[in-house]
Design a protein around this motif. Structure first.
Motif, mmCIF file in Angstrom:
data_model
loop_
_atom_site.group_PDB
_atom_site.id
_atom_site.type_symbol
_atom_site.label_atom_id
_atom_site.label_comp_id
_atom_site.label_asym_id
_atom_site.label_seq_id
_atom_site.Cartn_x
_atom_site.Cartn_y
_atom_site.Cartn_z
ATOM 1 N N SER A 147 21.418 -7.411 -95.698
ATOM 2 C CA SER A 147 20.231 -7.451 -96.550
ATOM 3 C C SER A 147 18.970 -7.693 -95.713
ATOM 4 N N LYS A 148 19.045 -8.633 -94.774
ATOM 5 C CA LYS A 148 17.902 -8.911 -93.899
ATOM 6 C C LYS A 148 17.564 -7.695 -93.033
ATOM 7 N N PHE A 149 18.627 -7.017 -92.557
ATOM 8 C CA PHE A 149 18.422 -5.841 -91.710
ATOM 9 C C PHE A 149 17.647 -4.765 -92.470
ATOM 10 N N TYR A 150 18.054 -4.493 -93.716
ATOM 11 C CA TYR A 150 17.378 -3.442 -94.487
ATOM 12 C C TYR A 150 15.985 -3.872 -94.934
ATOM 13 N N LYS A 151 15.798 -5.153 -95.134
ATOM 14 C CA LYS A 151 14.456 -5.649 -95.453
ATOM 15 C C LYS A 151 13.516 -5.395 -94.273
ATOM 16 N N ASN A 152 13.963 -5.748 -93.061
ATOM 17 C CA ASN A 152 13.153 -5.525 -91.863
ATOM 18 C C ASN A 152 12.934 -4.035 -91.616
ATOM 19 N N LYS A 153 13.944 -3.224 -91.930
ATOM 20 C CA LYS A 153 13.838 -1.769 -91.748
ATOM 21 C C LYS A 153 12.770 -1.196 -92.680
ATOM 22 N N VAL A 154 12.735 -1.684 -93.919
ATOM 23 C CA VAL A 154 11.725 -1.225 -94.880
ATOM 24 C C VAL A 154 10.326 -1.572 -94.383
ATOM 25 N N ILE A 155 10.142 -2.800 -93.909
ATOM 26 C CA ILE A 155 8.838 -3.241 -93.393
ATOM 27 C C ILE A 155 8.421 -2.388 -92.203
ATOM 28 N N PHE A 156 9.381 -2.155 -91.312
ATOM 29 C CA PHE A 156 9.120 -1.386 -90.094
ATOM 30 C C PHE A 156 8.721 0.058 -90.424
ATOM 31 N N GLU A 157 9.468 0.708 -91.315
ATOM 32 C CA GLU A 157 9.194 2.099 -91.650
ATOM 33 C C GLU A 157 7.907 2.231 -92.456
ATOM 34 N N GLN A 158 7.549 1.190 -93.199
ATOM 35 C CA GLN A 158 6.291 1.218 -93.940
ATOM 36 C C GLN A 158 5.104 1.260 -92.984
ATOM 37 N N LYS A 159 5.240 0.583 -91.855
ATOM 38 C CA LYS A 159 4.183 0.620 -90.834
ATOM 39 C C LYS A 159 4.001 2.039 -90.306
ATOM 40 N N LYS A 161 4.718 4.828 -91.967
ATOM 41 C CA LYS A 161 4.114 5.619 -93.043
ATOM 42 C C LYS A 161 2.620 5.337 -93.156
ATOM 43 N N ASN A 162 2.245 4.064 -93.008
ATOM 44 C CA ASN A 162 0.824 3.704 -93.078
ATOM 45 C C ASN A 162 0.029 4.384 -91.971
ATOM 46 N N ALA A 163 0.677 4.521 -90.798
ATOM 47 C CA ALA A 163 -0.002 5.160 -89.669
ATOM 48 C C ALA A 163 -0.220 6.651 -89.905
ATOM 49 N N LEU A 164 0.591 7.257 -90.771
ATOM 50 C CA LEU A 164 0.503 8.700 -91.009
ATOM 51 C C LEU A 164 -0.360 9.060 -92.213
ATOM 52 N N ILE A 165 -0.753 8.057 -92.994
ATOM 53 C CA ILE A 165 -1.521 8.337 -94.215
ATOM 54 C C ILE A 165 -2.836 9.033 -93.892
ATOM 55 N N TYR A 166 -3.595 8.491 -92.940
ATOM 56 C CA TYR A 166 -4.911 9.053 -92.631
ATOM 57 C C TYR A 166 -4.818 10.488 -92.101
ATOM 58 N N PRO A 167 -3.918 10.773 -91.123
ATOM 59 C CA PRO A 167 -3.788 12.162 -90.666
ATOM 60 C C PRO A 167 -3.434 13.130 -91.792
ATOM 61 N N ILE A 168 -2.557 12.721 -92.686
ATOM 62 C CA ILE A 168 -2.156 13.596 -93.800
ATOM 63 C C ILE A 168 -3.344 13.867 -94.723
ATOM 64 N N ILE A 169 -4.150 12.827 -94.983
ATOM 65 C CA ILE A 169 -5.336 12.996 -95.829
ATOM 66 C C ILE A 169 -6.303 13.995 -95.195
ATOM 67 N N LEU A 170 -6.485 13.904 -93.872
ATOM 68 C CA LEU A 170 -7.382 14.825 -93.168
ATOM 69 C C LEU A 170 -6.902 16.269 -93.285
ATOM 70 N N ILE A 171 -5.593 16.468 -93.140
ATOM 71 C CA ILE A 171 -5.024 17.817 -93.246
ATOM 72 C C ILE A 171 -5.236 18.370 -94.654
ATOM 73 N N LEU A 172 -4.994 17.547 -95.660
ATOM 74 C CA LEU A 172 -5.176 17.979 -97.051
ATOM 75 C C LEU A 172 -6.638 18.316 -97.334
ATOM 76 N N VAL A 173 -7.562 17.476 -96.825
ATOM 77 C CA VAL A 173 -9.000 17.726 -97.030
ATOM 78 C C VAL A 173 -9.393 19.053 -96.388
ATOM 79 N N THR A 174 -8.900 19.309 -95.169
ATOM 80 C CA THR A 174 -9.192 20.573 -94.482
ATOM 81 C C THR A 174 -8.702 21.761 -95.296
#
Length: 393
Positions: A147-159, A161-174
Motif C-alpha cells: 500500500s505504501k509503495f503504490y501511494k508513493n508511486k502515485v505521488i511520484f507519477e503525479q509529479k 504528469k504535472n511537468a507535462l501539463i504546460y507543454p501539452i497546453i502549448l501544443i493544444l493552443v498552437t
C-alpha cells in the motif's frame, strides 16, 4: 506478452481471463499453477484483448486504498474470506464484481494470491508479493508495504504528469490557433485578394493554397489523419511497435532516470520485505513492462544464481550507470544495502525534479518559437499583399 485464455476449474466451471506470459507454453503453465485446465490460449492484440474505455478497474490509487483496507482488516484478525466479503460491500460496479469473484475463489479453497491472479485485474507485483506474504505468514505487513509503495508511486507519477501539463497546453493552443486561422481568418483575406485581382506574392499563394486545400478536402484529410492514427495505434500495440517505443524512450535521459528510480524503489521495498536479492530481481522482472530492462534483469538474476553480487551483475546492463553500480557495491560491502537504496532513491528523485525543470525550461521557449514562426509566416504572407493593395488605392 498478454494472452487471453479459456479454462476449466476443478468443478468444471468455464473461466475466461488474461494472463501475462513470455509465450503460450509459459501461459499454459501459469494457468495450470492456478489450478485450472487450459482449453484455449491466444495472444491478445488490439482487436481481441479486453478494451478498457476509461481506466483500469484497479489503478495505482485504487490499489493503494484496497491494499490498505485489506491490511487493516487482516491486522484486526478478521479471516481473509470475511475481509474480502466486507471489502466487496464497500465497492460498486466493476470493482465490486471483481472482488466478488475473488471471494468466490477463496471460499472454494483457493488462496488470496491465486485468486487475485485469476481475476486478471492486479499487477504481477501484487500477486507475487501476496504469495510471499502467505508463504511467510506475514501477509498483513506485506499488504501494508504494498500500500505504501503504490501511494508513493502515485505521488511520484503525479509529479511527472504535472511537468507535462504546460507543454501539452502549448501544443493544444498552437493547434487551435492554426485551425482558427485556416478556417476563419484566411478565407476572409482570400476574398479580398480575389476581388482586387492583383498578383499575390509567392508566400501568400502558398498559404492561401494550403488553406483552400484543407477546407475543400477536409473530410479526406481528416479520414487520412484518423487512418494514420489508427495504424500507429495498431503498430504501437504490436510487439514490434512496443519494442521500438521502448528503445526510443531509453534514448531520453528523463525516461531512463524514471526507470532507474522505479527499479530502486521496488528493490528497496522488496528487500525490506525480507526477500533475497535474486527473488527481488525475479519479481521486478516479472512485474516490469520495459523489454530492455527485463532482458537486463533476467541476465542479472542468472548471474546472481551463479554466485555474482548484485553490483557485479548490473555491470553488463546498458541502463544502470557506474554511479548506481558503485553505490550498490558500497552497500553490499558495508552490509547496509537498504540505506544505500534509500540514498539512491532520494538522489534520483532530486535528479528527476531537476530534469523535469530543465525539460520544461527548454520545451517552453521551443514551442513559443515554433508558434511565433507559424503565426509570423501567416502575418507576413497576409501583410505583404495588404500593403501593396493599400498603395494602389
Amino acid at each position: 506478452m498478454i494472452y487471453k485464455y479459456k479454462a476449466l476449474s476443478s468443478d468444471g466451471k468455464e473461466l475466461r481471463g488474461q494472463i501475462d506470459a513470455s509465450d503460450k507454453s509459459h501461459a499454459a503453465l501459469k494457468i495450470r499453477d492456478l489450478g485450472y485446465r487450459p482449453v484455449k490460449i491466444s495472444e491478445a492484440n488490439i482487436l481481441n484483448k479486453d478494451i478498457v474505455l476509461f481506466s483500469k478497474a484497479f489503478n495505482d490509487k485504487n490499489l493503494h486504498i484496497f491494499l490498505y483496507q485489506l491490511y487493516i482488516l487482516l491486522k484486526s484478525k478478521i479471516p481473509i474470506d470475511q475481509a474480502i466479503s466486507l471489502l466487496k460491500d464497500s465497492y460498486s460496479n466493476k470493482r465490486q464484481k471483481i472482488i466478488a469473484d475473488i471471494h468466490k475463489e477463496i471460499i472454494s479453497g483457493e488462496n488470496l494470491s491465486k485468486s487475485l491472479d485469476a481475476s486478471g485485474s492486479f499487477p504481477k507485483l501484487v500477486t507475487n508479493m501476496v504469495e510471499v506474504g502467505e508463504n511467510s505468514s506475514n501477509l498483513p505487513e506485506v499488504l501494508n508495504n504494498l500500500s505504501k509503495f503504490y501511494k508513493n508511486k502515485v505521488i511520484f507519477e503525479q509529479k511527472i504528469k504535472n511537468a507535462l501539463i504546460y507543454p501539452i497546453i502549448l501544443i493544444l493552443v498552437t493547434f487551435l490557433i492554426l485551425n482558427f486561422l485556416v478556417f476563419n481568418i484566411l478565407p476572409s483575406f482570400e476574398e479580398v485578394f480575389r476581388d482586387s485581382s492583383m498578383q499575390l506574392p509567392f508566400l501568400t499563394r502558398i498559404l492561401l493554397g494550403f488553406s483552400r486545400f484543407i477546407r475543400d478536402n477536409f473530410f479526406i484529410v481528416s479520414s487520412i489523419f484518423i487512418a494514420i492514427i489508427l495504424a500507429l495505434l495498431v503498430y504501437f500495440n504490436s510487439n514490434k511497435g512496443k519494442s521500438f517505443i521502448e528503445r526510443l524512450k531509453l534514448k531520453f535521459d528523463l525516461y531512463r532516470i524514471f526507470l532507474i528510480s522505479n527499479f530502486v524503489n521496488m528493490m528497496r521495498f522488496l528487500l525490506k520485505s525480507n526477500l533475497t536479492t535474486a527473488r527481488a530481481i525475479e519479481i521486478i522482472a516479472d512485474s516490469n513492462e520495459n523489454e530492455s530492462l527485463n532482458k537486463d534483469l533476467q541476465k542479472v538474476r542468472q548471474d546472481i544464481y551463479e554466485g555474482l553480487s548484485l553490483s557485479e551483475s548490473l555491470k553488463s546492463s546498458k541502463i544502470f550507470s557506474d554511479f548506481d553500480i558503485s553505490m550498490i557495491k558500497t552497500g553490499e560491502e558495508s552490509s547496509n544495502i537498504l540505506e544505500i537504496m534509500d540514498s539512491i532513491s532520494e538522489y534520483y528523485e532530486y535528479k528527476l525534479e531537476l530534469k523535469q525543470e530543465k525539460f520544461i525550461s527548454y520545451f517552453e521557449p521551443i514551442m513559443i518559437l515554433i508558434l511565433a514562426v507559424i503565426v509570423g509566416f501567416i502575418v507576413i504572407s497576409i501583410a505583404m499583399p495588404m500593403f501593396d493593395l493599400i498603395n494602389t488605392i
